[in-house]
Enzyme design. Structure first.
Site, PDB file in Angstrom:
ATOM      1  N   GLN A 182      92.588 -34.685  74.946  1.00 53.64           N
ATOM      2  CA  GLN A 182      94.181 -34.519  74.917  1.00 53.64           C
ATOM      3  C   GLN A 182      94.381 -36.168  75.051  1.00 53.64           C
ATOM      4  O   GLN A 182      93.922 -37.203  75.995  1.00 53.64           O
ATOM      5  CB  GLN A 182      95.445 -33.678  75.020  1.00 53.64           C
ATOM      6  CG  GLN A 182      96.449 -34.577  74.176  1.00 53.64           C
ATOM      7  CD  GLN A 182      97.870 -33.346  74.692  1.00 53.64           C
ATOM      8  OE1 GLN A 182      98.057 -31.786  74.641  1.00 53.64           O
ATOM      9  NE2 GLN A 182      98.694 -33.610  75.234  1.00 53.64           N
TER      10      GLN A 182
ATOM     11  N   LYS B  26      94.456 -37.589  84.734  1.00 54.53           N
ATOM     12  CA  LYS B  26      94.508 -38.635  84.133  1.00 54.53           C
ATOM     13  C   LYS B  26      94.055 -39.774  83.909  1.00 54.53           C
ATOM     14  O   LYS B  26      93.724 -40.494  84.765  1.00 54.53           O
ATOM     15  CB  LYS B  26      96.210 -38.942  83.809  1.00 54.53           C
ATOM     16  CG  LYS B  26      96.969 -37.687  83.823  1.00 54.53           C
ATOM     17  CD  LYS B  26      98.582 -37.767  84.113  1.00 54.53           C
ATOM     18  CE  LYS B  26      99.376 -37.384  83.937  1.00 54.53           C
ATOM     19  NZ  LYS B  26      99.310 -36.142  85.388  1.00 54.53           N
TER      20      LYS B  26
ATOM     21  N   HIS C 105     106.057 -37.120  88.127  1.00 52.68           N
ATOM     22  CA  HIS C 105     105.025 -36.066  87.996  1.00 52.68           C
ATOM     23  C   HIS C 105     104.109 -35.026  87.720  1.00 52.68           C
ATOM     24  O   HIS C 105     103.562 -35.845  88.625  1.00 52.68           O
ATOM     25  CB  HIS C 105     105.320 -35.810  85.745  1.00 52.68           C
ATOM     26  CG  HIS C 105     106.809 -36.587  85.358  1.00 52.68           C
ATOM     27  ND1 HIS C 105     106.385 -37.484  83.858  1.00 52.68           N
ATOM     28  CD2 HIS C 105     107.596 -36.916  85.750  1.00 52.68           C
ATOM     29  CE1 HIS C 105     107.695 -37.592  83.876  1.00 52.68           C
ATOM     30  NE2 HIS C 105     108.969 -37.032  84.955  1.00 52.68           N
TER      31      HIS C 105
ATOM     32  N   TYR D 236      97.212 -43.156  77.582  1.00 55.69           N
ATOM     33  CA  TYR D 236      95.972 -41.738  78.671  1.00 55.69           C
ATOM     34  C   TYR D 236      95.693 -41.014  78.188  1.00 55.69           C
ATOM     35  O   TYR D 236      95.830 -39.638  76.975  1.00 55.69           O
ATOM     36  CB  TYR D 236      97.007 -41.383  79.524  1.00 55.69           C
ATOM     37  CG  TYR D 236      98.098 -40.624  79.892  1.00 55.69           C
ATOM     38  CD1 TYR D 236      98.891 -38.937  80.421  1.00 55.69           C
ATOM     39  CD2 TYR D 236      99.681 -41.081  79.026  1.00 55.69           C
ATOM     40  CE1 TYR D 236      99.778 -38.523  79.724  1.00 55.69           C
ATOM     41  CE2 TYR D 236     100.463 -40.487  79.092  1.00 55.69           C
ATOM     42  CZ  TYR D 236     101.037 -39.575  79.731  1.00 55.69           C
ATOM     43  OH  TYR D 236     102.278 -38.591  79.117  1.00 55.69           O
TER      44      TYR D 236
ATOM     45  N   ASP E 232     118.891 -40.397  92.440  1.00 54.49           N
ATOM     46  CA  ASP E 232     119.444 -41.422  91.061  1.00 54.49           C
ATOM     47  C   ASP E 232     119.417 -42.868  91.211  1.00 54.49           C
ATOM     48  O   ASP E 232     119.451 -43.268  91.952  1.00 54.49           O
ATOM     49  CB  ASP E 232     120.835 -41.342  91.142  1.00 54.49           C
ATOM     50  CG  ASP E 232     121.828 -41.309  89.809  1.00 54.49           C
ATOM     51  OD1 ASP E 232     121.136 -42.008  89.282  1.00 54.49           O
ATOM     52  OD2 ASP E 232     122.858 -40.754  90.012  1.00 54.49           O
TER      53      ASP E 232
END
Length: 200
Positions: A49, A73, A64, A133, A170
């Protein structure tokens, strides 16, 4: 070897790939991916993909990872400039919890291969950045995990970023050194640190 230069990074499983760029006054040409060259370099992954994203300055995406269906990746930037980071999450790895970062840009045309078992993220340093990617497994909804981008246990040194850690992921109080506010998704603001995420 053909049209690429491959450099192993200090953390096993990470590679910097530089394609041969053929340019003249009219522009340039390069092969962005050649399976034969990759195999000759010992990189035998199969990609299933291609993905592309656009982000504005100050956007930080990450960190992630995929829990049950990990993805390798091969990442690159076709417009703009980002600082790209991988964090080793492989159980038993001698570099578990360590990170490596590299600047990717349309100018340097470098690519970064991140093997399965790493968390990944990037910070946009230019006005906009287009990020491409290839991945070795398909996207599986609900399989994504994450880590706090500013976890002191990992200690990523994000360039041009100023602010002080206040115990959460945050973005409040953080900005680039030119005053651009750090911009995170609501999801990325809620990830926990390495110890909390993998406490079991």
């Amino acid at each position: 070897m053909g049209q690429i230069k491959v450099e192993k990074c200090p953390i096993e499983g990470l590679y910097i790939i530089e394609p041969a760029v053929h340019g003249d006054s009219r522009g340039y040409f390069m092969e962005t991916y050649n399976q034969n060259d990759m195999h000759e370099a010992g990189l035998d992954m199969v990609f299933v993909q291609d993905n592309q994203s656009m982000s504005t300055k100050g956007v930080l995406r990450g960190l992630h990872f995929q829990k049950e269906y990990p993805q390798g990746k091969l990442v690159r930037v076709i417009k703009g400039r980002v600082f790209d980071v991988a964090v080793d999450l492989r159980a038993g790895s001698k570099t578990y919890g360590e990170w490596f970062g590299i600047e990717l840009s349309e100018e340097n045309k470098k690519q970064f291969y991140i093997s399965e078992g790493f968390a990944h993220g990037f910070l946009v340093l230019s006005e906009t950045a287009e990020f491409c990617y290839k991945v070795t497994d398909f996207y599986h909804p609900g399989d994504e995990g994450g880590l706090a981008w500013n976890d002191p246990e990992i200690g990523i040194n994000w360039p041009h970023l100023e602010g002080e850690y206040c115990g959460t992921a945050d973005s409040a109080g953080y900005s680039l050194d030119d005053g651009t506010a750090l911009n995170l998704s609501e999801k990325d603001k809620k990830w926990l640190g390495l110890k909390e995420t993998f406490k079991f």
